[in-house]
Design an enzyme around this catalytic site. Structure first.
Site, PDB file in Angstrom:
ATOM      1  CE  LYS A   8     -25.033  33.935 -19.272  1.00 47.01           C
ATOM      2  NZ  LYS A   8     -24.684  35.227 -19.857  1.00 47.01           N
ATOM      3  N   PRO A  29     -14.398 -19.038 -11.987  1.00 46.73           N
ATOM      4  CG  PRO A  29     -16.319 -20.358 -11.794  1.00 46.73           C
ATOM      5  CD  PRO A  29     -15.044 -20.225 -12.559  1.00 46.73           C
ATOM      6  N   GLY A  71      -7.373  -4.185 -11.084  1.00 47.57           N
ATOM      7  CA  GLY A  71      -6.251  -3.260 -11.247  1.00 47.57           C
ATOM      8  C   GLY A  71      -5.653  -3.239 -12.637  1.00 47.57           C
ATOM      9  CG  ASP A  72      -2.262  -0.644 -13.221  1.00 46.12           C
ATOM     10  OD1 ASP A  72      -3.348  -0.056 -13.072  1.00 46.12           O
ATOM     11  OD2 ASP A  72      -1.154  -0.120 -12.996  1.00 46.12           O
ATOM     12  CG  ASN A  83       1.740   2.897  -6.976  1.00 41.44           C
ATOM     13  OD1 ASN A  83       0.998   2.946  -6.010  1.00 41.44           O
ATOM     14  ND2 ASN A  83       2.055   1.780  -7.604  1.00 41.44           N
ATOM     15  CB  CYS A  84      -0.079   8.674  -7.415  1.00 39.29           C
ATOM     16  SG  CYS A  84      -1.115   7.283  -7.918  1.00 39.29           S
ATOM     17  CE1 TYR A  95     -19.352  34.011  -9.882  1.00 37.37           C
ATOM     18  CE2 TYR A  95     -21.570  34.740  -9.318  1.00 37.37           C
ATOM     19  CZ  TYR A  95     -20.290  35.037  -9.739  1.00 37.37           C
ATOM     20  OH  TYR A  95     -19.927  36.315 -10.010  1.00 37.37           O
ATOM     21  CB  ALA A 144      -8.071 -10.501 -12.057  1.00 36.90           C
ATOM     22  CB  SER A 192      -0.917  -0.026   1.230  1.00 39.55           C
ATOM     23  OG  SER A 192      -1.971   0.871   1.045  1.00 39.55           O
TER      24      SER A 192
HETATM   25  P1  FAD Z   1       0.130  -2.111  -8.204  1.00 39.01           P
HETATM   26  O1  FAD Z   1      -0.231  -0.940  -7.373  1.00 39.01           O
HETATM   27  O2  FAD Z   1       1.277  -1.979  -9.132  1.00 39.01           O
HETATM   28  O3  FAD Z   1       0.372  -3.330  -7.228  1.00 39.01           O
HETATM   29  C1  FAD Z   1       0.690  -4.611  -7.692  1.00 39.01           C
HETATM   30  C2  FAD Z   1       1.632  -5.278  -6.718  1.00 39.01           C
HETATM   31  O4  FAD Z   1       1.595  -6.662  -6.965  1.00 39.01           O
HETATM   32  C3  FAD Z   1       3.082  -4.850  -6.900  1.00 39.01           C
HETATM   33  O5  FAD Z   1       3.579  -4.246  -5.735  1.00 39.01           O
HETATM   34  C4  FAD Z   1       3.816  -6.146  -7.233  1.00 39.01           C
HETATM   35  O6  FAD Z   1       5.061  -6.240  -6.582  1.00 39.01           O
HETATM   36  C5  FAD Z   1       2.864  -7.204  -6.704  1.00 39.01           C
HETATM   37  N1  FAD Z   1       2.987  -8.480  -7.404  1.00 39.01           N
HETATM   38  C6  FAD Z   1       2.950  -8.678  -8.752  1.00 39.01           C
HETATM   39  N2  FAD Z   1       3.046  -9.990  -9.028  1.00 39.01           N
HETATM   40  C7  FAD Z   1       3.157 -10.627  -7.854  1.00 39.01           C
HETATM   41  C8  FAD Z   1       3.300 -11.999  -7.489  1.00 39.01           C
HETATM   42  N3  FAD Z   1       3.340 -12.960  -8.414  1.00 39.01           N
HETATM   43  N4  FAD Z   1       3.420 -12.299  -6.185  1.00 39.01           N
HETATM   44  C9  FAD Z   1       3.366 -11.340  -5.227  1.00 39.01           C
HETATM   45  N5  FAD Z   1       3.223 -10.022  -5.525  1.00 39.01           N
HETATM   46  C10 FAD Z   1       3.123  -9.674  -6.819  1.00 39.01           C
HETATM   47  N6  FAD Z   1      -2.545   6.496 -11.265  1.00 39.01           N
HETATM   48  C11 FAD Z   1      -3.415   7.517 -11.110  1.00 39.01           C
HETATM   49  O7  FAD Z   1      -4.619   7.295 -11.225  1.00 39.01           O
HETATM   50  N7  FAD Z   1      -2.980   8.782 -10.809  1.00 39.01           N
HETATM   51  C12 FAD Z   1      -1.665   9.076 -10.658  1.00 39.01           C
HETATM   52  O8  FAD Z   1      -1.292  10.209 -10.367  1.00 39.01           O
HETATM   53  C13 FAD Z   1      -0.729   8.026 -10.839  1.00 39.01           C
HETATM   54  N8  FAD Z   1       0.596   8.270 -10.734  1.00 39.01           N
HETATM   55  C14 FAD Z   1       1.480   7.226 -10.859  1.00 39.01           C
HETATM   56  C15 FAD Z   1       2.837   7.493 -10.707  1.00 39.01           C
HETATM   57  C16 FAD Z   1       3.743   6.450 -10.833  1.00 39.01           C
HETATM   58  C17 FAD Z   1       5.211   6.757 -10.694  1.00 39.01           C
HETATM   59  C18 FAD Z   1       3.289   5.121 -11.069  1.00 39.01           C
HETATM   60  C19 FAD Z   1       4.265   3.985 -11.172  1.00 39.01           C
HETATM   61  C20 FAD Z   1       1.949   4.862 -11.226  1.00 39.01           C
HETATM   62  C21 FAD Z   1       1.026   5.915 -11.126  1.00 39.01           C
HETATM   63  N9  FAD Z   1      -0.345   5.690 -11.278  1.00 39.01           N
HETATM   64  C22 FAD Z   1      -1.224   6.730 -11.140  1.00 39.01           C
HETATM   65  C23 FAD Z   1      -0.870   4.345 -11.608  1.00 39.01           C
HETATM   66  C24 FAD Z   1      -1.328   3.620 -10.358  1.00 39.01           C
HETATM   67  O9  FAD Z   1      -0.312   3.620  -9.424  1.00 39.01           O
HETATM   68  C25 FAD Z   1      -1.713   2.201 -10.746  1.00 39.01           C
HETATM   69  O10 FAD Z   1      -2.768   2.261 -11.663  1.00 39.01           O
HETATM   70  C26 FAD Z   1      -2.156   1.378  -9.538  1.00 39.01           C
HETATM   71  O11 FAD Z   1      -1.151   1.302  -8.570  1.00 39.01           O
HETATM   72  C27 FAD Z   1      -2.532  -0.040  -9.992  1.00 39.01           C
HETATM   73  O12 FAD Z   1      -2.848  -0.804  -8.885  1.00 39.01           O
HETATM   74  P2  FAD Z   1      -2.642  -2.381  -8.885  1.00 39.01           P
HETATM   75  O13 FAD Z   1      -3.079  -2.855  -7.547  1.00 39.01           O
HETATM   76  O14 FAD Z   1      -3.286  -2.951 -10.080  1.00 39.01           O
HETATM   77  O15 FAD Z   1      -1.093  -2.602  -9.088  1.00 39.01           O
END
Ligand code: FAD
Length: 549
Positions: free
Chosen positions: A433, A275, A281-282, A41-42, A425, A279, A38
């Site tokens: 407006k 099921p 996130g990214d 990143n941002c 406003y 999943a 936690s």
């Molecule tokens: P993550 O937050 O990347 O977490 C995934 C975690 O899973 C990682 O820590 C990884 O180590 C772990 N993992 C992966 N595979 C395994 C495994 N097999 N076993 C155990 N652990 C594993 N988004 C915004 O909306 N606004 C912003 O301003 C913004 N700024 C950003 C700035 C930076 C520098 C970065 C890098 C990203 C930014 N983002 C921003 C994007 C945002 O951080 C991501 O979209 C978000 O963190 C995605 O969440 P997640 O849980 O999918 O993945």
């Protein structure tokens, strides 16, 4: 219920905390490959620049806090290496001891995120070349900058590169951004990025558009980034920010469905093709909220919300994920660009019908000190007026307008609703407006046929013989400081007395600086029997579309 979660940052940590709130009795294990959970990143780019001074502030919570407050079994430096779906267990490696073991599950949630792309170019593994995803990456980059970096090259002109560019400039580093497209911030339409590109230059950042790196050479002074064009850029720091790829290996190896761009396929309950496996996130493929098409949208807001929703579904609440709008914002010094919903280019790609308006208001009443200009572009359905997307660029107030429009899109509203919106406003905050209302007035008038409007691109693309007569209704002074080629200047205040100078056998395209006087001129001309239309967004929009960067 035994829930295993892979990934302990945005999506994974949200899902874990929500799961505990929904079930005190569940056994919840969070596996995180890195040492932290936690983290923010941002915030990472702002730690490089010193805006965020203390590293600890980037740790939103610690493994210990998650254990104490949420009774979670958090295992950091622990990687999940494989899934046995038939036996419902995962293979785990403790990265500190090297020990391998298995863990069974009732439900498994994958939140592994996306990894930065690192193109296999010659020299890519040289010291001084980094990507930025986590605290360890930012430690390496910051340490390098602290040791003294004079020149940095950022590959890719996306959100992270721009944020890093600002922070490197703050540290006195001469920074070059290399982008392969003809624009930065590719989710945006190109013209909306030109003010930010101009601001990069004003702050001393060199922006090389339409350029790519071919390789890297080590020198006594650091590195040289060799571009395809032959240009050689000396640097002591290179950060590669050319995009991310979903971390889908676990899913692929387990035979779960993935989309063409690698995102793990999920349904609206965030369930994968198995099921018992969810999943978020990214790593997942989402549904674009506006077009309904599959999309890959790596943003923190969606990841966090998906974590909550997946937990809801795992613990018996029937909650649907509505899709991702791609609402995003980026700042570069005092300029901001924000977007929500579809862009013009994505609508064109999807072959969907749309109309657009540009307005160029100030963020609050112009008479109150400190009013900052912004450009707002709104895209909508040509018949129903349903909102499809919006982008804004400017200074203060850009965030508020895009957030309002994000809600409007989410609520399925139309441009007619924007006309009716009652927003807060007082002169230091907005206008009677508001820019949102203004966009609604222009778009609503256009759809009702009260306000004939033409796009400047269409006017200029028309063959010379059929091209409308271009009428600039600004003052002579404004005209002298720049105008659309071939335009004739008759200021709007003189128009009624000079109608005789205008052709009756040609369509007239009138324009002013932002659209307002052009609209008035169009009304005067129409009532005098001319065929006239206003060029939407005026000269300012023309300039945005015709700036080279
Ligand atoms: P993550 O937050 O990347 O977490 C995934 C975690 O899973 C990682 O820590 C990884 O180590 C772990 N993992 C992966 N595979 C395994 C495994 N097999 N076993 C155990 N652990 C594993 N988004 C915004 O909306 N606004 C912003 O301003 C913004 N700024 C950003 C700035 C930076 C520098 C970065 C890098 C990203 C930014 N983002 C921003 C994007 C945002 O951080 C991501 O979209 C978000 O963190 C995605 O969440 P997640 O849980 O999918 O993945």
């Amino acid at each position: 219920m035994k829930l295993l979660i892979v990934g302990g940052v945005a999506g994974g940590a949200s899902a874990a905390a929500r799961s505990r709130r929904l079930s005190e009795g569940a056994e919840i294990v969070v596996f995180e490959r890195g040492p932290d959970v936690s983290f923010a990143n941002c915030g990472l780019p702002y730690y490089v620049g010193g805006e965020i001074a203390e590293r600890d502030k980037l740790l939103v919570t610690t493994p210990q806090q998650l254990r104490t407050r949420f009774n979670l079994d958090v295992r950091t430096r622990t990687s999940v290496e494989g899934i046995d779906r038939a036996a419902k267990k995962v293979r785990v490696r403790d990265l500190t001891s090297g020990r391998e073991y298995e863990e069974t599950y009732d439900k498994l949630l994958l939140a592994p995120g996306a990894a930065p792309l690192r193109p296999p170019l010659p020299g890519i593994d040289s010291p001084g070349i980094f990507t930025l995803r986590n605290l360890q990456d930012v430690d390496r980059i910051k340490e390098r900058v602290d040791r003294g970096v004079r020149q940095a090259v950022l590959l890719g002109g996306g959100f992270i590169s721009l944020e890093l560019a600002e922070n490197l400039v703050r540290r006195g580093v001469a920074t070059t951004v290399v982008e392969k497209n003809d624009q930065i911030l590719t989710p945006f339409d190109r013209e909306m990025t030109t003010p930010i590109a101009g601001h990069l230059a004003a702050k001393g950042v060199t922006l090389l558009l339409g350029q790519t790196a071919e390789g890297f050479e080590e020198t006594h002074d650091g590195l040289v980034v060799v571009l395809k064009s032959g240009q050689r850029l000396p640097a002591q720091l290179v950060v590669v920010g050319v995009g991310v790829r979903p971390e889908n290996e676990l899913a692929v190896d387990a035979g779960l469905e993935v989309g063409p761009r690698g995102g793990i396929r999920v349904n609206d309950r965030l369930q994968t093709s198995d099921p018992d496996i969810y999943a978020v996130g990214d790593a997942i493929e989402v549904t674009d909220f506006v077009t309904g098409d599959p999309a890959q949208v790596p943003l923190a807001g969606p990841a966090n919300r998906q974590g909550r929703i997946a937990a809801d579904n795992i613990f018996g609440r029937d909650t649907a994920y509505r899709g991702t709008q791609g609402t995003a914002i980026v700042g570069f010094f005092d300029r901001t660009a924000a977007i929500t919903g579809s862009s013009e280019k994505s609508l064109r790609r999807a072959d969907l019908p749309f109309r657009k308006v540009y307005v160029h208001p100030t963020h609050h009443a112009g008479y109150y000190p400190g009013a900052e200009p912004m450009t707002l572009k709104v895209l909508f359905h040509p018949e129903t007026g349903k909102l499809l997307g919006a982008q804004a660029v400017g200074g203060a107030g850009v965030d508020k307008r895009i957030d309002v429009l994000a809600v409007a899109i989410q609520a399925g509203m139309t441009v007619f609703d924007l006309e009716e919106m009652e927003l807060a406003y007082a002169p230091q905050y907005g206008s009677a407006k508001d820019p949102i209302n203004m966009a609604g007035f222009v778009a609503g008038g256009l759809l009702r046929g009260e306000h004939p409007q033409v796009d400047v691109e269409a006017v200029l693309a028309a063959p010379a013989a059929g091209r409308p007569f271009l009428l600039d209704v600004r003052t002579a002074q404004e005209f002298a400081s720049g105008h659309i080629p071939e335009a004739v200047n008759i200021p709007v205040d003189d128009l009624r007395s000079r109608l005789g100078e205008l052709p009756r056998d040609r369509k007239i395209a009138a324009y002013c600086q932002v659209g307002q006087r052009g609209y008035l001129a169009t009304r005067i001309l129409q009532q005098a029997g001319f065929s006239a239309a206003n060029i939407g967004g005026g000269y300012k929009t023309y300039k945005l579309l015709h700036l080279s960067a």
